[in-house]
Write an enzyme that holds these catalytic residues in place. Structure first.
Site, PDB file in Angstrom:
ATOM      1  N   LYS A  34       0.616  -0.875   0.412  1.00 11.28           N
ATOM      2  CA  LYS A  34       0.226   0.353   0.103  1.00 11.28           C
ATOM      3  C   LYS A  34       1.285   1.553  -0.295  1.00 11.28           C
ATOM      4  O   LYS A  34       2.008   1.244   0.853  1.00 11.28           O
ATOM      5  CB  LYS A  34      -0.702  -0.151   1.091  1.00 11.28           C
ATOM      6  CG  LYS A  34      -2.164  -0.933   1.301  1.00 11.28           C
ATOM      7  CD  LYS A  34      -3.463  -0.879   0.562  1.00 11.28           C
ATOM      8  CE  LYS A  34      -4.552  -2.035   0.240  1.00 11.28           C
ATOM      9  NZ  LYS A  34      -5.599  -1.496  -0.500  1.00 11.28           N
TER      10      LYS A  34
ATOM     11  N   LYS B  82     -13.930  -6.873  -5.730  1.00 12.57           N
ATOM     12  CA  LYS B  82     -13.938  -7.107  -4.550  1.00 12.57           C
ATOM     13  C   LYS B  82     -15.962  -7.206  -4.218  1.00 12.57           C
ATOM     14  O   LYS B  82     -16.350  -6.024  -4.689  1.00 12.57           O
ATOM     15  CB  LYS B  82     -13.827  -5.913  -3.513  1.00 12.57           C
ATOM     16  CG  LYS B  82     -12.092  -6.015  -3.508  1.00 12.57           C
ATOM     17  CD  LYS B  82     -11.627  -4.758  -2.131  1.00 12.57           C
ATOM     18  CE  LYS B  82     -10.210  -4.337  -2.166  1.00 12.57           C
ATOM     19  NZ  LYS B  82      -9.437  -3.859  -2.471  1.00 12.57           N
TER      20      LYS B  82
END
Length: 352
Positions: free
Chosen positions: A147, A249
């Protein structure tokens, strides 16, 4: 009659410095005793929706037992995507268990018995991060994702990963829409020597024009995550040239049914797909695993090994990672069993 129970769980992270994550578990119990499980992990830093909001929404709509599955379609349409994800997943699990088949069988049947997975490398001191990555490497994982943090820290961690594993590793970075267009172009160009597999959601969600510009000017493959919320959004992404990969997702798609529509739209548009979980327990991970096992093709390793970041779990038989792949569980439904003691241990908000 189908009775619903909603639980808010607080699951500690392996890195105690990072605290814990909150997730919402839904348990449906039919009159014959068959149980269906669903989950939606909260990601308030991304979508602004807290676990209590998801749980409250489910309780409001499932307060009374329902006569049959016919009562669920209007409820699903009324829910936000994260809440719909929990209910849709639980319904798929319930239906599959009643038929004695796996959820993947309801999706056209599994095309693969196991799914390659990537490791999400934590943002900890570099020596710790590399030790984490080496553990994943020993288990056969060859794709690493980070990230984004600040520019220098990103370059240092990605450089350390490349130095530790050489060209045998695939590297990804997820900006979560935090960069400006100009910043994205500059950062990606600076990282070019590290040969990234792709960059995920580099600019603010909704700016497909800006994302397409980043793709053109850097030549690096981009992946759309937050922007890929439904089939129509996928078609807009394809038409704009903003991304070549769609990250699917369940919590964003509103569950398995919505995710299947995204997969079909991606295939029709010629875009690759990668299936990813949030910080789910093994219930949410198993649901995403069944989806990934049923997909016609995958553009790379899927982000399903997030359980590595959790210090606890709510199932007795979490999916296993061997030789870099997560194996589809045996047994009907999702194939995972709820651990009653773990449910009591992790429960925060009681049940409906």
């Amino acid at each position: 009659m189908i009775r619903a129970e909603v639980f808010t769980l607080r699951v500690p992270l392996r890195d105690a410095r990072a605290g814990a994550v909150q997730t919402v578990l839904l348990r449906l119990t039919a009159a014959d005793g068959t149980v269906g499980l669903g989950e939606s992990a909260a990601a308030p830093s991304i979508d602004g929706i807290e676990a209590d909001t998801i749980a409250g929404e489910l309780r409001d709509h499932l307060l009374s037992p329902l006569d049959s599955e016919k009562a669920f379609p209007p409820l699903l349409r009324a829910l936000s995507p994260p809440a719909r994800c929990a209910l849709d997943t639980a319904l798929h699990d319930l239906r599959a268990r009643r038929r004695g088949v796996r959820v993947a069988d309801l999706l056209g049947g599994p095309r693969r018995a196991s799914v390659p997975v990537n490791a999400l490398v934590p943002r900890v001191p570099i020596a710790e991060a590399i030790a984490w990555a080496r553990d994943a490497w020993r288990r056969g994982i060859r794709t690493f994702k980070i990230k984004s943090s600040d520019r220098d820290a990103d370059a240092a961690l990605l450089g350390a990963l490349r130095g530790a594993f050489g060209l045998g590793a695939l590297l990804r970075i997820d900006a979560n829409g935090s960069w400006t267009v100009e910043e994205a172009i500059a950062r990606i160009r600076a990282l070019a020597p590290l040969d990234l597999e792709y960059v995920e959601e580099p600019v603010k969600p909704g700016d497909l024009t800006g994302m397409a510009r980043v793709a053109r000017e850097t030549g690096v493959r981009l992946a759309a995550d937050e922007d890929a919320r439904d089939a129509e959004a996928v078609r807009l992404i394809a038409a704009s040239g903003a991304a070549r990969i769609i990250v699917v997702k369940l919590a964003v798609a509103g569950g398995i049914a919505g995710a299947m529509e995204i997969l079909q739209a991606s295939e029709a548009a010629g875009l690759g797909v990668v299936i990813t979980s949030r910080m789910d327990t093994s219930i949410g991970i198993a649901a995403a695993l069944h989806l990934a096992a049923s997909a016609k093709s995958l553009a790379g390793a899927c982000g399903l090994a997030t359980r590595d970041h959790l210090a606890d779990d709510v199932t007795a038989n979490p999916p296993r990672v061997e030789d870099g792949k997560m194996t589809l569980p045996e047994g009907p439904g999702l194939g995972v069993r709820l651990d009653p003691e773990a449910l009591d241990r992790l429960q925060e908000g009681g049940e409906a």
